[in-house]
Design a protein around this motif. Structure first.
Motif, PDB file in Angstrom:
ATOM      1  N   THR A 172      -5.883 -23.892 -15.812  1.00 57.02           N
ATOM      2  CA  THR A 172      -7.020 -24.875 -16.531  1.00 57.02           C
ATOM      3  C   THR A 172      -7.899 -25.130 -15.104  1.00 57.02           C
ATOM      4  OG1 THR A 172      -5.736 -26.998 -16.272  1.00 57.02           O
ATOM      5  CG2 THR A 172      -5.696 -26.050 -18.363  1.00 57.02           C
ATOM      6  N   ASN A 173      -7.352 -24.740 -13.929  1.00 56.20           N
ATOM      7  CA  ASN A 173      -8.133 -25.113 -12.870  1.00 56.20           C
ATOM      8  C   ASN A 173      -9.557 -24.419 -12.628  1.00 56.20           C
ATOM      9  OD1 ASN A 173      -6.232 -22.844 -12.206  1.00 56.20           O
ATOM     10  ND2 ASN A 173      -6.976 -22.666 -10.192  1.00 56.20           N
ATOM     11  N   ILE A 174     -10.469 -24.981 -11.730  1.00 57.05           N
ATOM     12  CA  ILE A 174     -11.789 -24.516 -11.822  1.00 57.05           C
ATOM     13  C   ILE A 174     -11.719 -22.916 -11.360  1.00 57.05           C
ATOM     14  CG2 ILE A 174     -13.926 -24.960 -10.433  1.00 57.05           C
ATOM     15  CD1 ILE A 174     -13.034 -27.622 -10.331  1.00 57.05           C
ATOM     16  N   LEU A 175     -11.000 -22.544 -10.231  1.00 53.09           N
ATOM     17  CA  LEU A 175     -10.942 -21.269  -9.832  1.00 53.09           C
ATOM     18  C   LEU A 175     -10.348 -20.173 -10.491  1.00 53.09           C
ATOM     19  CD1 LEU A 175     -10.924 -22.220  -5.742  1.00 53.09           C
ATOM     20  CD2 LEU A 175     -12.840 -21.719  -7.466  1.00 53.09           C
ATOM     21  N   SER A 176      -9.666 -20.637 -11.574  1.00 56.92           N
ATOM     22  CA  SER A 176      -8.741 -19.630 -12.376  1.00 56.92           C
ATOM     23  C   SER A 176      -9.189 -18.246 -12.743  1.00 56.92           C
ATOM     24  CB  SER A 176      -8.142 -20.377 -13.766  1.00 56.92           C
ATOM     25  OG  SER A 176      -9.344 -20.579 -14.569  1.00 56.92           O
ATOM     26  N   VAL A 177     -10.524 -18.275 -13.075  1.00 58.14           N
ATOM     27  CA  VAL A 177     -10.847 -16.950 -13.490  1.00 58.14           C
ATOM     28  C   VAL A 177     -11.182 -16.050 -12.170  1.00 58.14           C
ATOM     29  CG1 VAL A 177     -13.040 -15.737 -14.464  1.00 58.14           C
ATOM     30  CG2 VAL A 177     -12.197 -17.703 -15.568  1.00 58.14           C
ATOM     31  N   PRO A 178     -12.015 -16.492 -11.178  1.00 56.16           N
ATOM     32  CA  PRO A 178     -12.005 -15.443 -10.144  1.00 56.16           C
ATOM     33  C   PRO A 178     -10.646 -15.423  -9.245  1.00 56.16           C
ATOM     34  CG  PRO A 178     -13.030 -17.506  -9.855  1.00 56.16           C
ATOM     35  CD  PRO A 178     -12.629 -17.693 -10.961  1.00 56.16           C
ATOM     36  N   GLU A 179      -9.717 -16.305  -9.351  1.00 54.99           N
ATOM     37  CA  GLU A 179      -8.395 -15.983  -8.814  1.00 54.99           C
ATOM     38  C   GLU A 179      -7.628 -15.105  -9.465  1.00 54.99           C
ATOM     39  OE1 GLU A 179      -5.016 -18.968  -7.273  1.00 54.99           O
ATOM     40  OE2 GLU A 179      -5.985 -19.721  -8.786  1.00 54.99           O
ATOM     41  N   GLN A 180      -7.510 -15.119 -10.883  1.00 58.48           N
ATOM     42  CA  GLN A 180      -6.685 -14.282 -11.616  1.00 58.48           C
ATOM     43  C   GLN A 180      -7.238 -12.914 -11.481  1.00 58.48           C
ATOM     44  OE1 GLN A 180      -6.399 -15.776 -15.617  1.00 58.48           O
ATOM     45  NE2 GLN A 180      -5.015 -17.541 -14.986  1.00 58.48           N
ATOM     46  N   LYS A 181      -8.469 -12.685 -11.180  1.00 58.63           N
ATOM     47  CA  LYS A 181      -9.203 -11.310 -11.061  1.00 58.63           C
ATOM     48  C   LYS A 181      -8.894 -10.779  -9.770  1.00 58.63           C
ATOM     49  CE  LYS A 181     -13.256 -11.890 -14.221  1.00 58.63           C
ATOM     50  NZ  LYS A 181     -14.836 -11.700 -14.108  1.00 58.63           N
ATOM     51  N   PHE A 182      -8.752 -11.564  -8.776  1.00 59.38           N
ATOM     52  CA  PHE A 182      -8.378 -11.189  -7.366  1.00 59.38           C
ATOM     53  C   PHE A 182      -6.900 -10.744  -7.439  1.00 59.38           C
ATOM     54  CE2 PHE A 182      -8.086 -12.285  -2.872  1.00 59.38           C
ATOM     55  CZ  PHE A 182      -8.450 -10.920  -2.280  1.00 59.38           C
ATOM     56  N   ILE A 183      -6.234 -11.564  -7.923  1.00 52.97           N
ATOM     57  CA  ILE A 183      -4.967 -11.312  -8.072  1.00 52.97           C
ATOM     58  C   ILE A 183      -4.348 -10.166  -8.832  1.00 52.97           C
ATOM     59  CG2 ILE A 183      -2.383 -11.985  -8.907  1.00 52.97           C
ATOM     60  CD1 ILE A 183      -3.392 -14.757  -8.335  1.00 52.97           C
ATOM     61  N   SER A 184      -5.131  -9.862  -9.925  1.00 55.79           N
ATOM     62  CA  SER A 184      -5.086  -8.419 -10.913  1.00 55.79           C
ATOM     63  C   SER A 184      -5.384  -7.291  -9.871  1.00 55.79           C
ATOM     64  CB  SER A 184      -5.859  -8.534 -12.085  1.00 55.79           C
ATOM     65  OG  SER A 184      -5.543  -9.572 -12.794  1.00 55.79           O
ATOM     66  N   TYR A 185      -6.433  -7.429  -8.875  1.00 51.76           N
ATOM     67  CA  TYR A 185      -6.875  -6.359  -8.097  1.00 51.76           C
ATOM     68  C   TYR A 185      -5.721  -6.404  -7.040  1.00 51.76           C
ATOM     69  CZ  TYR A 185      -9.493  -4.040  -4.341  1.00 51.76           C
ATOM     70  OH  TYR A 185      -9.849  -3.237  -3.479  1.00 51.76           O
ATOM     71  N   LEU A 186      -5.210  -7.144  -6.569  1.00 47.94           N
ATOM     72  CA  LEU A 186      -4.133  -7.028  -5.238  1.00 47.94           C
ATOM     73  C   LEU A 186      -2.924  -6.486  -5.922  1.00 47.94           C
ATOM     74  CD1 LEU A 186      -4.978 -10.400  -3.597  1.00 47.94           C
ATOM     75  CD2 LEU A 186      -5.461  -8.012  -2.680  1.00 47.94           C
ATOM     76  N   VAL A 187      -2.397  -7.035  -6.984  1.00 47.24           N
ATOM     77  CA  VAL A 187      -0.985  -6.478  -7.274  1.00 47.24           C
ATOM     78  C   VAL A 187      -0.758  -5.192  -7.295  1.00 47.24           C
ATOM     79  CG1 VAL A 187       0.490  -6.547  -9.260  1.00 47.24           C
ATOM     80  CG2 VAL A 187      -0.418  -8.705  -8.421  1.00 47.24           C
ATOM     81  N   PRO A 188      -1.426  -4.299  -7.870  1.00 47.99           N
ATOM     82  CA  PRO A 188      -1.282  -2.793  -8.193  1.00 47.99           C
ATOM     83  C   PRO A 188      -1.286  -2.318  -6.710  1.00 47.99           C
ATOM     84  CG  PRO A 188      -2.731  -3.337  -9.693  1.00 47.99           C
ATOM     85  CD  PRO A 188      -2.946  -4.581  -8.768  1.00 47.99           C
ATOM     86  N   ARG A 189      -1.988  -2.783  -5.625  1.00 46.90           N
ATOM     87  CA  ARG A 189      -2.067  -2.314  -4.273  1.00 46.90           C
ATOM     88  C   ARG A 189      -0.848  -2.681  -3.345  1.00 46.90           C
ATOM     89  NH1 ARG A 189      -6.333  -2.664  -7.114  1.00 46.90           N
ATOM     90  NH2 ARG A 189      -8.112  -1.138  -7.096  1.00 46.90           N
ATOM     91  N   ILE A 190      -0.114  -3.451  -3.642  1.00 45.60           N
ATOM     92  CA  ILE A 190       1.204  -4.065  -2.958  1.00 45.60           C
ATOM     93  C   ILE A 190       2.185  -2.945  -2.805  1.00 45.60           C
ATOM     94  CG2 ILE A 190       3.014  -5.761  -3.082  1.00 45.60           C
ATOM     95  CD1 ILE A 190       0.182  -6.982  -2.370  1.00 45.60           C
ATOM     96  N   PRO A 191       2.067  -2.618  -1.497  1.00 49.09           N
ATOM     97  CA  PRO A 191       3.435  -1.543  -1.198  1.00 49.09           C
ATOM     98  C   PRO A 191       4.695  -1.813  -2.061  1.00 49.09           C
ATOM     99  CG  PRO A 191       2.303  -1.964   0.679  1.00 49.09           C
ATOM    100  CD  PRO A 191       1.723  -3.027  -0.273  1.00 49.09           C
ATOM    101  N   GLN A 192       5.321  -0.891  -2.456  1.00 50.13           N
ATOM    102  CA  GLN A 192       6.602  -0.738  -3.268  1.00 50.13           C
ATOM    103  C   GLN A 192       7.848  -1.576  -2.385  1.00 50.13           C
ATOM    104  OE1 GLN A 192       7.542  -0.416  -6.396  1.00 50.13           O
ATOM    105  NE2 GLN A 192       5.450  -0.037  -6.869  1.00 50.13           N
ATOM    106  N   TRP A 193       7.773  -1.267  -0.978  1.00 55.89           N
ATOM    107  CA  TRP A 193       8.706  -1.916  -0.267  1.00 55.89           C
ATOM    108  C   TRP A 193       8.522  -3.521   0.008  1.00 55.89           C
ATOM    109  CZ3 TRP A 193       6.817  -4.404   4.488  1.00 55.89           C
ATOM    110  CH2 TRP A 193       5.739  -4.056   4.906  1.00 55.89           C
ATOM    111  N   ILE A 194       7.469  -4.193  -0.225  1.00 58.01           N
ATOM    112  CA  ILE A 194       7.466  -5.589  -0.293  1.00 58.01           C
ATOM    113  C   ILE A 194       7.687  -6.074  -1.768  1.00 58.01           C
ATOM    114  CG2 ILE A 194       5.640  -7.416  -0.199  1.00 58.01           C
ATOM    115  CD1 ILE A 194       4.022  -5.919   1.470  1.00 58.01           C
ATOM    116  N   THR A 195       8.770  -6.689  -1.611  1.00 60.05           N
ATOM    117  CA  THR A 195       9.291  -7.394  -2.822  1.00 60.05           C
ATOM    118  C   THR A 195       8.688  -8.836  -3.157  1.00 60.05           C
ATOM    119  OG1 THR A 195      11.219  -8.481  -1.891  1.00 60.05           O
ATOM    120  CG2 THR A 195      11.652  -6.066  -2.420  1.00 60.05           C
TER     121      THR A 195
END
Length: 221
Positions: free
Chosen positions: A14-37
C-alpha cells in the motif's frame, strides 16, 4: 517497464512508491546473474546496512562528508532486501517460511546497525534518540508480524509508508545534515514522534482486528 504481478502475489503493498518500485524490481529480476542467489542478495542487503553504519562512524571521526556514503549504503540495502525474495519467486525456488524468518532477522539487524551508527555519530546527551528510533521501528515490526498472525495476510507497510519510503526519508534527513550540521537531531525527533503516532494508531487497529477474530472464532465454535 511493466510489473510482473506474479513476483508480488504473496504480499499486499500500500506504500506510495509501490507502483514504480515493483516495475523497477520486475525489470531487475530477470537480469540478475544466475550465480547470485537469494541468500547472496540478502548478504548484499546486509552489507548495505554495514556501509550505512560505517558512514556514521567515519563522519564522526573524520569529516561529515562521509555521510554521502550512506546514500550508497541505502541503495545497496534496498537492492538486496527488495530482490532476495523476488528472485526466489522468479526462479521458482521460494522458501516461504525460511525467507520470512531470514527477512525479519536481517531487517532487525539492519535497524540496529543504523541506530547504533546514529548513536555513535551524535553527542552523548542525544544518544537516547538512537535508542528511541530503534525501539519505535521495532514496535512497527512487531505490529506487522502480529497483523500477519491475526489476519493471515502479510503486509510490510503502514498505510502509505513502507521500508522504501523510510529509506528515502532517512536519505533526506542525512543529506540535510550534511548541509546543515546538527539538523539530524531535530529530524530524528520528528521521525520518532511520527513513528509513535503511527504505531499507536496501528496498535489500536491491530487490537480491533484481534477482537474481530476472537468474536468470529467464538461464533464458529
Amino acid at each position: 517497464m511493466e510489473t510482473n504481478k506474479k513476483l508480488f502475489a504473496d504480499r499486499k503493498r500500500t506504500n506510495i512508491l509501490s507502483v514504480p518500485e515493483q516495475k523497477f524490481i520486475s525489470y531487475l529480476v530477470p537480469r540478475i546473474p544466475q550465480w547470485i542467489t537469494s541468500d547472496g542478495l540478502t548478504a548484499i542487503g546486509l552489507f548495505g546496512s554495514i556501509v550505512i553504519f560505517a558512514s556514521f562512524v567515519l563522519a564522526n571521526y573524520f569529516t561529515i562528508h562521509f555521510l554521502w556514503l550512506s546514500m550508497v549504503g541505502f541503495f545497496i540495502q534496498w537492492f538486496g532486501d527488495s530482490l532476495d525474495g523476488r528472485i526466489a519467486y522468479y526462479r521458482n525456488k521460494s522458501r516461504k517460511w525460511y525467507g520470512f524468518a531470514l527477512d525479519i532477522v536481517m531487517d532487525w539487524i539492519s535497524t540496529v546497525l543504523i541506530g547504533l551508527g546514529f548513536h555513535l555519530y551524535v553527542e552523548s546527551e542525544y544518544e537516547i534518540m538512537g535508542f528511541l528510533l530503534v525501539a519505535l521501528y521495532g514496535w512497527a515490526m512487531i505490529i506487522s508480524q502480529l497483523r500477519y498472525k491475526i489476519t493471515d495476510k502479510y503486509t510490510i507497510d503502514a498505510g502509505l509508508l513502507g521500508p522504501t519510503e523510510v529509506r528515502v526519508v532517512l536519505c533526506g534527513v542525512i543529506m540535510l545534515e550534511i548541509f546543515v550540521p546538527g539538523s539530524i537531531l531535530y529530524s530524528v525527533f520528528l521521525i520518532c514522534a511520527a513513528l509513535f503516532v503511527i504505531n499507536w494508531v496501528d496498535t489500536k487497529k491491530l487490537l480491533a482486528l484481534g477482537d474481530e477474530r476472537d468474536a468470529l472464532e467464538k461464533k464458529n465454535v
